[in-house]
Design a protein around this motif. Structure first.
Motif, short mmCIF file in Angstrom:
data_model
loop_
_atom_site.label_atom_id
_atom_site.label_comp_id
_atom_site.label_asym_id
_atom_site.label_seq_id
_atom_site.Cartn_x
_atom_site.Cartn_y
_atom_site.Cartn_z
N ILE A 111 0.54 -0.95 -0.04
CA ILE A 111 0.13 0.03 -0.03
C ILE A 111 1.46 1.39 -0.36
N ARG A 112 1.98 1.46 1.30
CA ARG A 112 2.92 2.12 0.66
C ARG A 112 3.13 2.76 -0.56
N GLU A 113 4.33 1.33 -1.62
CA GLU A 113 4.72 1.55 -2.37
C GLU A 113 3.58 2.23 -3.48
N LYS A 114 2.49 1.78 -3.35
CA LYS A 114 1.67 1.97 -4.76
C LYS A 114 1.25 3.04 -4.01
N GLY A 115 0.83 3.43 -3.61
CA GLY A 115 -0.64 4.06 -2.50
C GLY A 115 -1.13 3.93 -2.18
N ARG A 116 -2.04 3.21 -3.20
CA ARG A 116 -3.37 2.70 -3.17
C ARG A 116 -3.35 1.30 -3.20
N HIS A 117 -4.14 0.50 -2.82
CA HIS A 117 -4.67 -0.84 -2.50
C HIS A 117 -6.05 -1.00 -2.46
N ARG A 118 -6.83 -2.44 -2.71
CA ARG A 118 -8.16 -2.70 -2.62
C ARG A 118 -7.65 -3.71 -1.40
N VAL A 119 -8.39 -4.19 -0.99
CA VAL A 119 -8.26 -5.11 0.14
C VAL A 119 -9.62 -5.73 0.84
N ILE A 120 -9.73 -7.14 1.12
CA ILE A 120 -11.18 -7.43 1.81
C ILE A 120 -10.56 -8.11 3.34
N ASP A 121 -11.52 -7.09 4.04
CA ASP A 121 -11.46 -7.44 5.66
C ASP A 121 -12.36 -7.05 5.88
N LYS A 122 -12.23 -7.87 7.28
CA LYS A 122 -12.99 -7.42 8.32
C LYS A 122 -12.89 -6.06 8.86
N VAL A 123 -13.66 -5.00 9.38
CA VAL A 123 -14.37 -3.82 9.73
C VAL A 123 -14.74 -3.96 11.24
N SER A 124 -13.46 -3.26 11.98
CA SER A 124 -15.11 -2.32 12.93
C SER A 124 -13.98 -1.14 13.49
N VAL A 125 -15.58 -0.60 13.67
CA VAL A 125 -15.21 1.23 13.77
C VAL A 125 -15.54 1.62 15.69
N ALA A 126 -14.84 2.38 15.90
CA ALA A 126 -14.64 3.30 17.45
C ALA A 126 -15.17 3.98 17.17
N LEU A 127 -15.72 5.08 17.86
CA LEU A 127 -15.90 6.17 18.26
C LEU A 127 -14.25 6.41 18.81
N ASN A 128 -13.59 7.47 18.51
CA ASN A 128 -12.78 7.95 19.27
C ASN A 128 -13.30 9.76 20.06
N GLU A 129 -13.36 9.59 21.01
CA GLU A 129 -13.85 10.69 21.85
C GLU A 129 -13.30 11.81 21.78
N ARG A 130 -11.84 11.14 22.34
CA ARG A 130 -11.50 12.77 22.45
C ARG A 130 -10.86 13.65 20.86
N ASP A 131 -10.85 12.84 19.77
CA ASP A 131 -10.61 13.93 19.27
C ASP A 131 -12.61 13.78 18.10
N ASP A 132 -12.93 13.60 18.58
CA ASP A 132 -14.40 13.24 18.27
C ASP A 132 -14.81 12.94 16.35
N VAL A 133 -14.28 11.63 16.29
CA VAL A 133 -14.17 11.21 14.58
C VAL A 133 -14.37 9.89 15.24
N TYR A 134 -14.61 9.20 13.93
CA TYR A 134 -14.94 7.08 14.02
C TYR A 134 -14.00 6.86 13.52
N GLU A 135 -13.05 5.71 14.00
CA GLU A 135 -12.02 5.14 13.90
C GLU A 135 -12.22 3.80 13.18
N ALA A 136 -11.74 3.27 11.83
CA ALA A 136 -11.42 1.90 11.27
C ALA A 136 -10.54 0.73 12.11
N GLU A 137 -10.47 -0.05 12.28
CA GLU A 137 -9.50 -1.48 12.17
C GLU A 137 -9.21 -2.11 11.62
N PHE A 138 -8.72 -2.81 10.51
CA PHE A 138 -8.53 -3.56 9.89
C PHE A 138 -8.52 -4.75 10.19
#
Length: 742
Positions: A107-134
């Motif tokens: 991903i770093r070398e190409k800049g962009r890449h497509r993946v199939i993975d299980k994604v979960s999301v949690a709210l980062n309350e300190r920064d008030d943003v949602y963040e995903a984990e792969f």
């Protein structure tokens, strides 16, 4: 999707390089052809999943989603090409955990890449943003927009398998993650024509449709009896019926958790010991609703275990939710629609549990509570399922499971619970809670088998009986556990007023143990049942009831000993002249039947036995005949010459006919060892099935000798030597005295 998937070439998981699965032996069946014609584009050959999965730990619905894109066809060349495309997608885009760092580098070398993975999301309350984990890729803190989270809220609870575009953009700030989410697409069906699905159901018979559903969940219907197929479908009810509470307890290795982990993206399987009230219902500190608010089905794996401990507060909340569809952990009362499924392993046999405790014996103490158990709508007898073997998996065509999962989800809004009332009326002493359980099970089965809600009287009756039995199994055990509960007479009346009692199968198999120490509403009401002819399958109509135990073959034709063992004929069995004429019926899936027990007493002392059965052709049918001769050898005098004559039909297939003849000749040779002279003849006109003996008895066989369901024929399998451990097909036996003077 093809163009999207072909735009990258990462170095993720590599599938085996095999050319693809071989064509099905014998080609497509007529049902396979009808399935492909009726549902183009949403069916797939079920053995293809194994061909493409390799070592990728991906749920079945993800693989079938891809197969539905590339290999939903009946053309072998297109299938091979489609499999290769799916393998390429997995190779290039599925992230194998052991290669996650390599994919990160790509991903770093190409800049962009497509993946199939299980994604979960949690709210980062300190920064008030949602963040995903792969999960497999091993990256986290990937910012995801609120709009995507609102559109796919299940990302917040356990995670969802997705196809994602990941962009690498390093900003130089060490506090900021370099990963950016360019796009996210959950792997699920994008549209559904429910009306077309319901209308197309009419192109299949009920038996064909059930076989299609069984193949869709991954099993070969040819190796399952009618009852086993229906039990498999009961496992699907939580996906099609809101707030349905189901329990299944049984031996290991019978596929109890498969449906809830692999079948649907709308179901969540969790370990029974890992759930908390906050995770399941609502988190008081954040106010966020738990799993029941996001998933159609929440299944608790490994739920059994007497030594396990559960939070009493959690049990109380669950009891309220299972009864009222609502829960409260503070000032606010919330509602949800998730069905609850409890699955666990048993360590004891059914007769042991019936003799020493109850069928809920394996549950933790906190759940072995009448108030909790009374909220369960149906109990699946897991001990009736076969241990999973390789040949049991489907090779025919079935629905892409993601498609079927969306169909079932869309039908949760329908209610078919009253569709039986035109033909049948439930027993008046069935309580409201019992009635609710029966209604929900019946409605779920109707949606699965008759999605339009229309069916014949006989078809409705079959599903109603299954629904009643599922709830009766719960209630009968509650009467054992809580002596304040009153036994219930489970059954129904037809439009003609005829009463039909509904026993559970283990009640037929172990009548003395099942009723041990508990009053029986069915027995107490025996007079009414008798007055109405005992019904289609009433108290006196099936093997296993008390009257049958008093007057059956060998004095115990349908009963069992006090410890649950099935007695074999002995020298103390009654003389042939003391036996009675009778008619016995056996339910699909029932155990306890054997030739020794049900034929032996009527053949005792015979010198000539004639067996008429047009279907002594296949090897297992020849085995059945040899086992009958073994029974005859046990009940006849070694010093007396006994003859066994078979009348059957020759197999129409010349090759099979040669094997049939060879088997019959081997039986002739083997029988001589016991002093039994065996001979046979072929008849083109034979139809009826019977055993007649010069003892004066004629045994009329509804299905002939082929009464046992398929089972593993490994010589180490106890069922090979002990018929009473085998499950039977539905059949009848009638005993008629031909010579009253004997």
């Amino acid at each position: 999707m093809n163009d999207e998937m072909d735009d990258t070439a990462g170095q993720g998981y590599r599938a085996p390089d095999a050319a693809g699965p071989a064509p099905r032996p014998g080609g497509m069946t007529p049902l396979d052809r009808r399935i492909n014609e009726a549902f183009p584009g949403v069916v797939v050959r079920k053995d293809l999943v194994k061909a493409v999965k390799g070592n990728a730990i991906v749920p079945t619905y993800v693989l079938e989603y891809l197969l539905g894109q590339y290999a939903a066809t009946d053309d072998e060349a297109s299938i091979r090409s489609g499999i290769e495309q799916v393998r390429n997608v997995l190779r290039d885009h599925y992230v194998h955990r052991g290669e996650n760092r390599l994919v990160q580098s790509r991903i770093r070398e190409k800049g962009r890449h497509r993946v199939i993975d299980k994604v979960s999301v949690a709210l980062n309350e300190r920064d008030d943003v949602y963040e995903a984990e792969f999960s497999n890729l091993g990256i986290s803190r990937v910012e995801i927009s609120s709009e995507v989270v609102r559109k796919h809220p299940k990302l917040l609870t356990g995670g969802v398998w997705c196809i994602c575009d990941i962009v690498y953009a390093h900003s130089g700030d060490p506090k900021e993650a370099p990963w950016r989410l360019h796009s996210l697409k959950p792997i699920q069906l994008s549209n559904l024509d429910l009306d077309g699905y319901q209308a197309t159901r009419a192109r299949f018979t009920t038996d064909e449709w059930i076989d299609l559903l069984v193949q869709s969940i991954g099993f070969n219907p040819e190796l399952l009896g009618a009852r086993a197929k229906l039990l498999h479908l009961v496992r699907l009810i939580p996906f099609v019926e809101r707030n349905y509470n189901l329990i299944e307890l049984g031996p290991k290795g019978t596929g109890k958790s498969h449906i809830y982990s692999e079948f649907s993206p709308h179901g969540m399987l969790i370990s029974g010991g890992e759930v908390t009230a906050a995770k399941l219902f609502v988190n008081n500190s954040t106010g966020r609703i738990g799993l029941v608010g996001y998933w159609d089905t929440v299944a608790f794996d490994e739920f059994a275990g007497r030594k396990k401990r559960a939070d009493r507060g959690l049990v109380d909340i669950m009891k309220n939710y299972m009864a009222n569809k609502s829960f409260s952990r503070g000032v606010e009362t919330l509602g949800a629609e998730a069905s609850m499924v409890f699955i666990g392993n048993t360590t004891h046999t059914v007769p042991y549990m019936l003799k020493n405790s109850d069928l809920f014996d394996e549950l933790p103490e906190q759940y072995h509570d009448p108030a909790f158990l009374d909220r369960i709508h149906a109990y699946i007898p897991g001990w009736e399922f076969e241990q999973i073997r390789g040949e049991m998996f489907a090779t025919g065509y079935g629905f892409v499971v993601d498609y079927l999962a969306e169909v079932l989800k869309s039908m949760r809004d329908l209610d078919y619970s009253d569709r039986y009332r035109e033909h049948f009326q439930l027993s008046a002493d069935i309580s409201t809670r019992d009635r609710d359980g029966i209604h929900k099970t019946f409605s779920g089965l109707m949606k699965l088998v008759h999605p339009t809600g229309r069916a014949s009287c006989d078809e409705i009756e079959a599903l109603l009986r299954a629904a009643i039995e599922g709830r009766k199994r719960v209630k009968d055990q509650l009467v054992r556990i809580d002596t304040t509960m009153t036994p219930v007479r489970f059954g129904y009346r037809g439009a003609d007023g005829e009463w039909s009692s509904v026993p559970v199968l283990e009640e037929n198999e172990y009548p003395e143990l099942y009723r041990r120490g508990t009053p029986s509403a069915d027995v107490a009401d025996e007079g009414e049942a008798e007055a109405s002819g005992r019904g289609r399958n009433g108290v006196g109509a099936s093997a296993g009831n008390e009257e049958g135990a008093r007057s059956g073959a060998a004095g115990d034709a349908a009963g069992s000993t006090a410890d649950g063992a099935v007695p074999a004929p002995t020298d103390s069995a009654p003389a042939v002249s003391e036996l009675e004429e009778q008619h016995l019926s056996f339910r699909d899936g029932q155990r306890g039947f054997s030739f020794d027990r049900f034929f032996g007493p009527y053949l005792r002392g015979a010198t000539k036995v004639t067996v008429a059965d047009p279907f002594i052709r296949q090897p297992h049918q020849a085995r059945n005949l040899m086992e009958l001769i073994e029974t005859i050898a046990k009940v006849t005098d070694d010093a007396t010459e006994t003859g066994v004559h078979l009348v059957t039909k020759v197999d129409e297939n010349p090759e099979h006919a040669r094997k049939q003849l060879a088997n019959l000749e081997m039986i002739r040779t083997s029988s001589a060892v016991a002093g039994i002279g065996f001979d046979y003849e072929f008849s083109d006109t034979i139809h009826d099935r019977s055993i007649s003996a010069d003892t004066g008895w004629l045994i009329v066989l509804g299905r002939g000798l082929d009464v046992f369901q398929p089972f593993d024929t490994d010589w180490l399998d106890l069922r090979l030597r002990q018929q009473r451990y085998r499950q039977v097909k539905e059949f009848t036996v009638t005993y008629m005295r031909r010579d009253q003077s004997r």
